[in-house]
Motif scaffolding. Structure first.
Motif, mmCIF file in Angstrom:
data_model
loop_
_atom_site.group_PDB
_atom_site.id
_atom_site.type_symbol
_atom_site.label_atom_id
_atom_site.label_comp_id
_atom_site.label_asym_id
_atom_site.label_seq_id
_atom_site.Cartn_x
_atom_site.Cartn_y
_atom_site.Cartn_z
ATOM 1 N N THR A 286 54.168 -65.258 51.473
ATOM 2 C CA THR A 286 54.883 -66.237 50.647
ATOM 3 C C THR A 286 55.650 -65.552 49.532
ATOM 4 O O THR A 286 56.810 -65.888 49.258
ATOM 5 N N LEU A 287 55.031 -64.578 48.880
ATOM 6 C CA LEU A 287 55.705 -63.840 47.809
ATOM 7 C C LEU A 287 56.924 -63.093 48.331
ATOM 8 O O LEU A 287 57.919 -62.942 47.621
ATOM 9 N N ALA A 288 56.850 -62.634 49.566
ATOM 10 C CA ALA A 288 57.970 -61.882 50.144
ATOM 11 C C ALA A 288 59.125 -62.786 50.555
ATOM 12 O O ALA A 288 60.276 -62.334 50.585
ATOM 13 N N GLN A 289 58.845 -64.036 50.842
ATOM 14 C CA GLN A 289 59.858 -64.916 51.416
ATOM 15 C C GLN A 289 60.466 -65.894 50.415
ATOM 16 O O GLN A 289 61.607 -66.326 50.600
ATOM 17 N N MET A 290 59.735 -66.252 49.380
ATOM 18 C CA MET A 290 60.252 -67.257 48.442
ATOM 19 C C MET A 290 61.415 -66.696 47.625
ATOM 20 O O MET A 290 61.436 -65.522 47.264
ATOM 21 N N THR A 291 62.393 -67.555 47.364
ATOM 22 C CA THR A 291 63.550 -67.141 46.570
ATOM 23 C C THR A 291 63.191 -67.039 45.102
ATOM 24 O O THR A 291 63.530 -66.070 44.423
ATOM 25 N N THR A 292 62.499 -68.047 44.599
ATOM 26 C CA THR A 292 62.024 -68.042 43.215
ATOM 27 C C THR A 292 60.584 -68.503 43.193
ATOM 28 O O THR A 292 60.163 -69.321 44.023
ATOM 29 N N PHE B 3 51.089 -70.816 46.514
ATOM 30 C CA PHE B 3 50.443 -69.563 46.108
ATOM 31 C C PHE B 3 49.148 -69.841 45.358
ATOM 32 O O PHE B 3 48.101 -69.258 45.661
ATOM 33 N N TRP B 4 49.188 -70.741 44.386
ATOM 34 C CA TRP B 4 47.992 -71.013 43.571
ATOM 35 C C TRP B 4 46.921 -71.747 44.375
ATOM 36 O O TRP B 4 45.721 -71.552 44.131
#
Length: 382
Positions: free
Chosen positions: A339-345, A354-355
């Motif tokens: 998710t961190l790699a794919q999300m724009t912001t 994420f949380w």
């Protein structure tokens, strides 16, 4: 202090296993996960690799489609057999395969959209190829409602397809580095889980040996203090190994911190250490046999890695396998990295996702701790 000194002595005898897994992660990082120099500023157009398979007869329209793709994509050096196409997609030698049905031309000339078969993989190249194919089909279907002559239809499509617009890069997100960082962290979940659980269970098993237990029973040390020292020692091991994992990624992919998400990757790793720590304690309550523990550690670590996407991305696995992986904490750790790699912001639904995964990992830790306490109480009664 005596218990803690004994803890350190046993720990030192088992550090070789950690060094082995650390070396594995370093080798994998140096060979498979290397970010290119530069970063987000080095944006270059990249033509997706495609293959067009015409299952019907050749017509001016199918030739126009083939010419359209050749101008905007690069032809993959792949034969048309299904097995070779599947292999090429898996090894990223191909991004998009298009299958034109036998009635392709007839349906378009009737103003109907044909059913075009596709095979692709989840990647930026595949998305780019899909956009190109969709554009051609929409132009062809739209003009097909008003033009019955195939040659006129091809001219209209080619005329519209030449229209273009300037592309302005508005995001400086270094997606290449983020994907490499996520991949190395995902692989590191195996080394972190296997290394830390192995060391913790070996140490706890040493203190559970009958002779050691008899000495602690007759000693002046209180059982609660002994357990507290063991817990602190295992927690320190987990913190050090998680920090080692983060440090290795930082050394192997220095640009990971310049993406602005290095701290979130690190946070996710330390949180993942909680269920791993609790799982180590739970396993030590199940058995104190070192040979059995070593086998169980390997089975659990490998199963978590294969089922949760550390070695093979979950998008390439059957849904049934992914469903099984969701009962393991590693799934949510790896999902957060992706998710961190794919999300724009880092905001909105992506941030909430994420949380939520962080909370799920903590929930696994609590469940494992409760289970280990229940087993410990049962063993003392027996």
């Amino acid at each position: 202090m005596t218990v803690f000194k004994g803890f350190v002595r046993v720990l030192l005898r088992n550090l070789g296993f950690v060094f082995v897994f650390t070396a594995i992660m370093v080798v994998i990082g140096l060979t498979a996960y290397q970010a290119p120099a530069g970063g987000a500023a080095n944006f270059t157009a990249d033509k997706p690799k495609t293959i067009l398979i015409n299952q019907g007869s050749e017509t001016p329209l199918t030739r126009a489609f083939d010419s359209y793709l050749r101008q905007r994509t690069s032809k993959a050096d792949v034969k048309s057999s299904e097995r070779e196409i599947d292999d090429a997609l898996y090894y990223e030698a191909l991004a998009y395969a298009v299958y034109l049905p036998p009635d392709f031309t007839d349906k378009i000339l009737k103003g109907q959209e044909p059913t075009v078969g596709i095979k692709s993989r989840a990647s930026a190249q595949s998305a780019s190829a899909e956009a190109l194919v969709t554009r051609f089909l929409r132009l062809a279907t739209g003009y097909g409602k008003y033009l019955n002559d195939e040659d006129e239809l091809v001219k209209a499509i080619e005329s519209s397809a030449k229209l273009s617009a300037d592309v302005v890069l508005t995001s400086q997100l270094d997606t290449k580095t983020l994907m490499l960082t996520a991949g190395l962290y995902n692989f590191g979940s195996y080394t972190l889980m296997a290394g830390s659980i192995y060391v913790m269970t070996m140490v706890l098993a040493a203190f559970a040996e009958i002779n050691v237990r008899r000495r602690t029973v007759v000693s002046s040390a209180k059982p609660l203090r002994i357990d507290l020292n063991l817990n602190i020692g295992c927690a320190i091991i987990m913190l050090l190994l998680a920090a080692l994992n983060v440090g290795l990624v930082s050394v192997l992919i220095p640009a990971s911190w310049s993406t602005g998400r290095g701290g979130l990757f690190a946070l996710n790793t330390f949180v993942f250490g909680l269920p791993v720590l609790a799982l180590g304690f739970l396993m030590s309550k199940i058995t104190t046999n070192k040979q059995a523990l070593s086998a169980i550690v390997n089975v659990i670590a490998l199963a978590s890695s294969f089922l949760c996407g550390a070695f093979i991305p979950t998008r390439l696995m059957p849904e049934a396998v992914v469903a099984v992986g969701q009962v393991l904490p590693a799934f949510y750790y790896i999902d957060n990295n992706n998710t961190l790699a794919q999300m724009t912001t880092f905001s909105g639904d992506d941030a909430n996702h994420f949380w939520i995964n962080i909370a799920v990992q903590i929930g696994f830790a609590i469940v494992f701790w409760i289970a280990s306490l229940v087993l410990e109480r049962y063993r003392r009664r027996v």
